[in-house]
Design an enzyme around this catalytic site. Structure first.
Site, PDB file in Angstrom:
ATOM      1  N   GLU A 112      -3.291  -1.654  -7.843  1.00 40.27           N
ATOM      2  CA  GLU A 112      -2.041  -2.478  -8.077  1.00 40.27           C
ATOM      3  C   GLU A 112      -1.920  -3.936  -7.914  1.00 40.27           C
ATOM      4  O   GLU A 112      -2.143  -4.268  -6.117  1.00 40.27           O
ATOM      5  CB  GLU A 112      -0.739  -1.870  -7.397  1.00 40.27           C
ATOM      6  N   LYS A 120      -3.799   0.207   0.968  1.00 44.97           N
ATOM      7  CA  LYS A 120      -2.944  -2.006   1.248  1.00 44.97           C
ATOM      8  C   LYS A 120      -4.813  -2.175   1.027  1.00 44.97           C
ATOM      9  O   LYS A 120      -5.367  -2.023   2.241  1.00 44.97           O
ATOM     10  CB  LYS A 120      -2.118  -1.940   2.638  1.00 44.97           C
ATOM     11  N   ASP A 176      -3.227  -0.986  -3.516  1.00 46.12           N
ATOM     12  CA  ASP A 176      -2.367  -2.325  -3.470  1.00 46.12           C
ATOM     13  C   ASP A 176      -2.812  -3.219  -3.113  1.00 46.12           C
ATOM     14  O   ASP A 176      -2.737  -3.002  -1.705  1.00 46.12           O
ATOM     15  CB  ASP A 176      -0.575  -1.381  -2.637  1.00 46.12           C
ATOM     16  N   LYS A 198      10.529   0.396  -8.726  1.00 43.15           N
ATOM     17  CA  LYS A 198      12.099   0.813  -7.449  1.00 43.15           C
ATOM     18  C   LYS A 198      12.938   0.808  -8.058  1.00 43.15           C
ATOM     19  O   LYS A 198      13.615  -0.229  -8.105  1.00 43.15           O
ATOM     20  CB  LYS A 198      11.381  -0.551  -6.960  1.00 43.15           C
ATOM     21  N   GLN A 255      10.188   0.370  -2.046  1.00 44.93           N
ATOM     22  CA  GLN A 255      10.200  -1.557  -1.321  1.00 44.93           C
ATOM     23  C   GLN A 255      10.781  -1.298   0.286  1.00 44.93           C
ATOM     24  O   GLN A 255      11.531  -2.316   0.804  1.00 44.93           O
ATOM     25  CB  GLN A 255      11.660  -1.682  -2.038  1.00 44.93           C
ATOM     26  N   ASP A 276       3.787  -5.086  -9.670  1.00 48.40           N
ATOM     27  CA  ASP A 276       4.790  -3.980  -9.172  1.00 48.40           C
ATOM     28  C   ASP A 276       5.318  -5.442  -9.235  1.00 48.40           C
ATOM     29  O   ASP A 276       6.545  -5.443  -9.876  1.00 48.40           O
ATOM     30  CB  ASP A 276       4.039  -3.611  -7.735  1.00 48.40           C
TER      31      ASP A 276
END
Ligand code: MUC
Ligand code: MG
Length: 372
Positions: free
Chosen positions: A222, A167, A196, A271, A299, A247
């Site tokens: 992402e 992240k 991401d 997802k 998710q 995403d």
């Protein structure tokens, strides 16, 4: 094979809360507890299809209360009386209501669970049946570089996981770059890395960060900056040396088409928690047609949601190419399944039982449900 006509007789939306071992933090929000909704579709012959709806207010606007309310008051009256095999009719009815992604997806996946049980086949085989397992990618939430490296070490040692989604999207941007660099220094080529941003950076910050991480061998990046920065995303994509994935900015076929044709991304996160199986099938076909890459995203799923991602991801060659994000349940203190999922040698295996092959532990559900 002829299946006898059966009817959906009831739908239950059961809110429950399971604490996390530690909060999961990322640029658009944080999660301290799995405040999810267990969705059960019940038929008149006594079959029960089960799926999970994880509210993500910071991503889609749904809350635990809104998921329960829309299922109880809008969706259930629309679908009671349908045969669970009528997934398309059910989908058309549900899509008269805008939004409510995870509530719709959970109902759809519960129908597929019933279908598999009736047919005596695993859902993954009904969908496509490509493989019986997927490699697992683990998502590392925000912490300082040492703590994130330590978590990655635990994942390598305990589960054999060697792909990490890091992240990013914090300020100053150097902190996230330090994390990626520390991971690469600690593990070398043994691990695969991608990032991401959950829309946390501007296009200019994203470009700077990608430049500074150019030597780190990122697989892809992402949602670094918001899709509303239409020109910014195109500008970023023209100069980026790693593929850019969408995403939460591209959850429906039309959004995906726009993002891809706009030139902002060349990859899509699928997802099941937000597009179910029926919607994910359409998205996958669209991605094939557009010639874009896919990843099975998460998710922030528990084990039930993970079982759904696994069933879909293992069903197709294209979705099985990359490691799938299937390990977030490890961050939870407990779960609802009778048979816990086990990641071994960095892989998760699809259940061979009919349907989704999951059974809910009724004592645990009684303990964690929050509706009294
Ligand atoms: C992800 O890929 O972004 C975090 C927010 C969300 O909606 O999903 C997670 C993971
Ligand atoms: Mg994401």
């Amino acid at each position: 094979m002829t299946l006898a006509y059966v009817k959906i007789s009831a739908v239950e939306a059961v809110p429950y809360a399971i604490p996390y071992v530690k909060p999961l933090r990322f640029a658009s929000g944080e999660v301290h507890r799995a405040d999810h909704v267990l969705v059960r579709v019940i038929t008149d012959e006594g079959l029960v299809g089960t799926a999970d709806a994880p509210p993500r207010p910071f991503t889609y606007g749904e809350t635990q209360a809104s998921i329960k309310a829309v299922i109880d008051t809008v969706f259930t009256p629309q679908i009671v009386g349908h045969d669970p095999i009528d997934r398309e009719s059910v989908a058309v009815k549900l899509h008269r209501t805008v939004g409510n992604h995870t509530a719709k997806a959970a109902i759809d996946m519960a129908l597929w669970d019933i279908l598999g049980q009736r047919a005596g086949l695993p859902v993954s085989d009904l969908l496509g049946g490509w493989t019986d397992r997927l490699r697992v990618a683990h998502m590392l939430g925000f912490a300082d570089p040492d703590a994130m490296v330590a978590e990655a070490e635990r994942m390598v040692l305990a589960h054999g996981i060697t792909t990490f989604k890091v992240k990013v999207g914090r300020h100053p941007i150097g902190l996230d770059i330090d994390v990626c660099r520390a991971l690469r220094q600690r593990f070398g080529d043994m691990i695969t890395l991608y990032v991401d941003g959950n829309r946390g950076w501007t296009a200019a910050e994203s470009a700077r960060a990608l430049d500074e991480m150019a030597d780190l061998g990122l697989e892809f990046a992402e949602e670094l900056c918001p899709a509303d920065d239409v020109a910014g995303r195109r500008w970023l994509a023209r100069q980026a040396r790693v593929p850019l994935f969408a995403d939460e900015s591209a959850t429906r076929p039309a959004e995906i088409t726009r993002e891809v044709l706009d030139g902002g991304v060349t990859g899509i996160s699928i997802k099941t928690a937000r597009s179910g199986f029926t919607g994910s099938l359409r998205i996958l076909g669209l991605c094939e047609g557009l010639g874009v890459d896919v990843v099975i995203g998460n998710q922030i799923d528990g084990q039930l949601g993970t079982s759904c991602s696994l069933a879909f991801g293992a069903a197709f060659e294209r979705t099985a190419r990359r490691p799938a994000e299937l390990s977030n349940f490890l961050d939870m203190t407990d779960d609802l399944l009778e048979q816990p999922l086990r990641i071994t040698n960095g892989e998760l295996r699809v259940s061979e039982a009919p349907g989704l092959g999951v059974a809910i532990d009724q004592d645990k559900l009684a303990h964690y449900r929050t509706d009294g």
